[in-house]
Design a protein around this motif. Structure first.
Motif, mmCIF file in Angstrom:
data_model
loop_
_atom_site.group_PDB
_atom_site.id
_atom_site.type_symbol
_atom_site.label_atom_id
_atom_site.label_comp_id
_atom_site.label_asym_id
_atom_site.label_seq_id
_atom_site.Cartn_x
_atom_site.Cartn_y
_atom_site.Cartn_z
ATOM 1 N N ALA A 147 0.568 -20.468 10.236
ATOM 2 C CA ALA A 147 1.853 -21.032 9.828
ATOM 3 C C ALA A 147 2.216 -22.244 10.664
ATOM 4 O O ALA A 147 2.748 -23.231 10.136
ATOM 5 C CB ALA A 147 2.944 -19.960 9.937
ATOM 6 N N GLU A 148 1.929 -22.196 11.969
ATOM 7 C CA GLU A 148 2.323 -23.318 12.822
ATOM 8 C C GLU A 148 1.552 -24.593 12.465
ATOM 9 O O GLU A 148 2.104 -25.706 12.532
ATOM 10 C CB GLU A 148 2.130 -22.973 14.302
ATOM 11 N N ASN A 149 0.289 -24.453 12.073
ATOM 12 C CA ASN A 149 -0.477 -25.632 11.658
ATOM 13 C C ASN A 149 0.060 -26.193 10.335
ATOM 14 O O ASN A 149 0.150 -27.413 10.149
ATOM 15 C CB ASN A 149 -1.954 -25.285 11.523
ATOM 16 N N ALA A 150 0.410 -25.296 9.419
ATOM 17 C CA ALA A 150 0.995 -25.729 8.150
ATOM 18 C C ALA A 150 2.340 -26.424 8.384
ATOM 19 O O ALA A 150 2.667 -27.417 7.712
ATOM 20 C CB ALA A 150 1.168 -24.536 7.219
ATOM 21 N N HIS A 151 3.111 -25.909 9.319
ATOM 22 C CA HIS A 151 4.403 -26.519 9.657
ATOM 23 C C HIS A 151 4.202 -27.961 10.118
ATOM 24 O O HIS A 151 4.910 -28.879 9.664
ATOM 25 C CB HIS A 151 5.087 -25.702 10.751
ATOM 26 N N ASP A 152 3.211 -28.175 10.991
ATOM 27 C CA ASP A 152 2.965 -29.518 11.506
ATOM 28 C C ASP A 152 2.525 -30.466 10.382
ATOM 29 O O ASP A 152 2.986 -31.619 10.312
ATOM 30 C CB ASP A 152 1.898 -29.471 12.596
ATOM 31 N N HIS A 153 1.645 -29.983 9.515
ATOM 32 C CA HIS A 153 1.188 -30.819 8.399
ATOM 33 C C HIS A 153 2.350 -31.170 7.462
ATOM 34 O O HIS A 153 2.468 -32.312 7.011
ATOM 35 C CB HIS A 153 0.097 -30.100 7.602
ATOM 36 N N MET A 154 3.181 -30.186 7.168
ATOM 37 C CA MET A 154 4.285 -30.425 6.232
ATOM 38 C C MET A 154 5.302 -31.371 6.835
ATOM 39 O O MET A 154 5.852 -32.243 6.144
ATOM 40 C CB MET A 154 4.939 -29.095 5.856
ATOM 41 N N SER A 155 5.548 -31.234 8.113
ATOM 42 C CA SER A 155 6.467 -32.156 8.786
ATOM 43 C C SER A 155 5.939 -33.581 8.717
ATOM 44 O O SER A 155 6.704 -34.529 8.479
ATOM 45 C CB SER A 155 6.659 -31.738 10.249
ATOM 46 N N ALA A 156 4.629 -33.726 8.892
ATOM 47 C CA ALA A 156 4.022 -35.057 8.806
ATOM 48 C C ALA A 156 4.127 -35.617 7.390
ATOM 49 O O ALA A 156 4.396 -36.814 7.198
ATOM 50 C CB ALA A 156 2.558 -34.986 9.243
ATOM 51 N N GLY A 191 8.757 -39.150 2.703
ATOM 52 C CA GLY A 191 10.191 -39.064 2.456
ATOM 53 C C GLY A 191 10.523 -37.768 1.738
ATOM 54 O O GLY A 191 9.700 -37.226 0.990
ATOM 55 N N PRO A 192 11.703 -37.245 1.937
ATOM 56 C CA PRO A 192 12.056 -35.917 1.402
ATOM 57 C C PRO A 192 12.177 -35.863 -0.108
ATOM 58 O O PRO A 192 12.066 -34.778 -0.697
ATOM 59 C CB PRO A 192 13.399 -35.619 2.072
ATOM 60 N N ASN A 193 12.387 -36.991 -0.745
ATOM 61 C CA ASN A 193 12.640 -36.959 -2.189
ATOM 62 C C ASN A 193 11.399 -37.145 -3.042
ATOM 63 O O ASN A 193 11.487 -37.128 -4.273
ATOM 64 C CB ASN A 193 13.667 -38.042 -2.544
ATOM 65 N N GLN A 194 10.244 -37.332 -2.411
ATOM 66 C CA GLN A 194 9.013 -37.563 -3.166
ATOM 67 C C GLN A 194 8.237 -36.287 -3.455
ATOM 68 O O GLN A 194 7.330 -36.276 -4.278
ATOM 69 C CB GLN A 194 8.113 -38.534 -2.396
#
Length: 360
Positions: free
Chosen positions: A204-213, A219-222
């Motif tokens: 989960a922590e690796n997925a969190h980092d990827h998603m944040s990137a 951008g949040p709306n794409q």
């Protein structure tokens, strides 16, 4: 004198023969009295291995073979550790192995070592390499297709040309490519795949980092949807989306029907998961391992064969996965006894459970 010597010789040979046949039945099959089955699971990062697969396999082995012993090891997602664990079980003379491989290439030499010692290996959930004797899993291509189809449905009007981030599994696992191939076959002509990541260790922590990137880059709306390969990855994705204060959350897929994921589905944070009836998988693996340990073939147990990079025509059982959304939790997971409504519907989730009809 000659007759006496002959009688002594016969007595000695009888003793040798009795010793050589100790632990074998009259038809040459191995007795259950000294059968030990090795069970090697890949990690604790995915809850199902310790909470479902291990106890279900142990239970079914005991049902099929009350005098059998199960020797267990968990690799903590480290191929070197799993290789050491497997080699230790080979040295200790197990009768058969159930192997959920961390890295097929890294464990190939250990599978060959087991084969040299006459120890059959059943590849469990992930297809191992080397001279394996059987394979049990769910159809990974179908898992990916279910995820892709559900994601499109969850995206609604945005499924026509919308933007999707793919959060795939660990590339060392053969299942990761299997899942990704199934989902891409569904998505490729419908949506724009904006980013695609591999998630080491399915963590989960690796997925969190990827998603944040991804949020930072795009951008949040794409981002109209996220194809997350399993529920641990989905947890990291959703955590990152919430940290970025994205609301409403885009639909996020999953897999394994972890209890926390089911609760996220009830709450509306995760769109779906893929339920793989673990009991069917564990029962098939236990039956195959016990049969092989007893010296029997698998003809009556398998439904097809598969090929690996190293071995052709491996006897196999490929089971059918099931998509689960909020509307179907009751008639899948609750009906099958995976979870009770009380387990899913915490006091905080009680209103949400009522809204989707998940009532006692």
């Amino acid at each position: 004198m000659r007759g006496r010597r002959w009688r002594v010789f016969v007595a000695l040979m009888a003793g040798v023969l009795a010793t050589s046949l100790a632990g074998c039945t009259e038809n040459g099959q191995q007795s259950d009295d000294n059968l030990t089955l090795g069970l090697l699971l890949p990690s604790r990062a995915v809850p199902r291995w310790e909470q479902s697969d291990k106890p279900l396999i142990e239970k079914r082995v005991k049902e099929l073979c009350p005098d059998c012993t199960v020797m267990y090891a968990n690799a903590e997602n480290d191929a070197a550790s799993q290789r050491q664990q497997m080699n230790s079980m080979i040295t200790r003379g197990v009768s058969a192995l159930i192997l959920d491989v961390v890295d097929p290439k890294a464990l190939r030499s250990s599978v060959r070592a087991a084969d040299r010692e006459g120890i059959p290996v059943v590849a469990y959930d992930r297809l191992a390499e080397g001279p394996i004797s059987g394979f049990v899993s769910f159809n990974g291509g179908q898992v990916g297709r279910l995820q892709g189809e559900a994601l499109l449905k969850g995206m609604g009007a945005r499924a026509d040309g919308g933007g999707v981030v793919m959060m795939n599994g660990d590339p060392s696992s053969p299942n990761a490519a299997w899942y990704e191939g199934g989902s891409r076959a569904v998505l490729q002509d419908k949506v724009r795949i904006l980013k695609s990541y591999s998630t080491l260790g399915w963590r989960a922590e690796n997925a969190h980092d990827h998603m944040s990137a991804a949020v930072s880059d795009l951008g949040p709306n794409q981002i109209d949807g996220v194809l997350a390969a399993n529920d641990s990855i989905a947890a990291g994705v959703i955590s990152a989306l919430k940290s970025a204060r994205i609301s409403p959350l885009p639909p996020v897929t999953g897999q394994d029907a972890d209890l926390d994921a089911v609760r996220r589905i009830v709450e509306g944070e995760q769109y779906m998961t893929v339920y793989k009836p673990f009991r069917l998988e564990t029962e098939a693996a236990a039956a195959m391992a016990v049969a092989l340990a007893r010296g029997n073939d698998l003809d009556a147990l398998v439904t097809r064969s598969v090929d690996t990079p190293t071995t052709q025509d491996v006897p196999a059982v490929l089971l059918t996965p099931i998509a689960v959304t909020a509307e179907t939790i009751g008639r899948t997971l609750v009906r099958d006894g995976v979870y009770t409504i009380d387990q899913i519907c915490t006091p905080k989730l009680r209103p949400a459970c009522d809204r989707i009809g998940l009532t006692r």
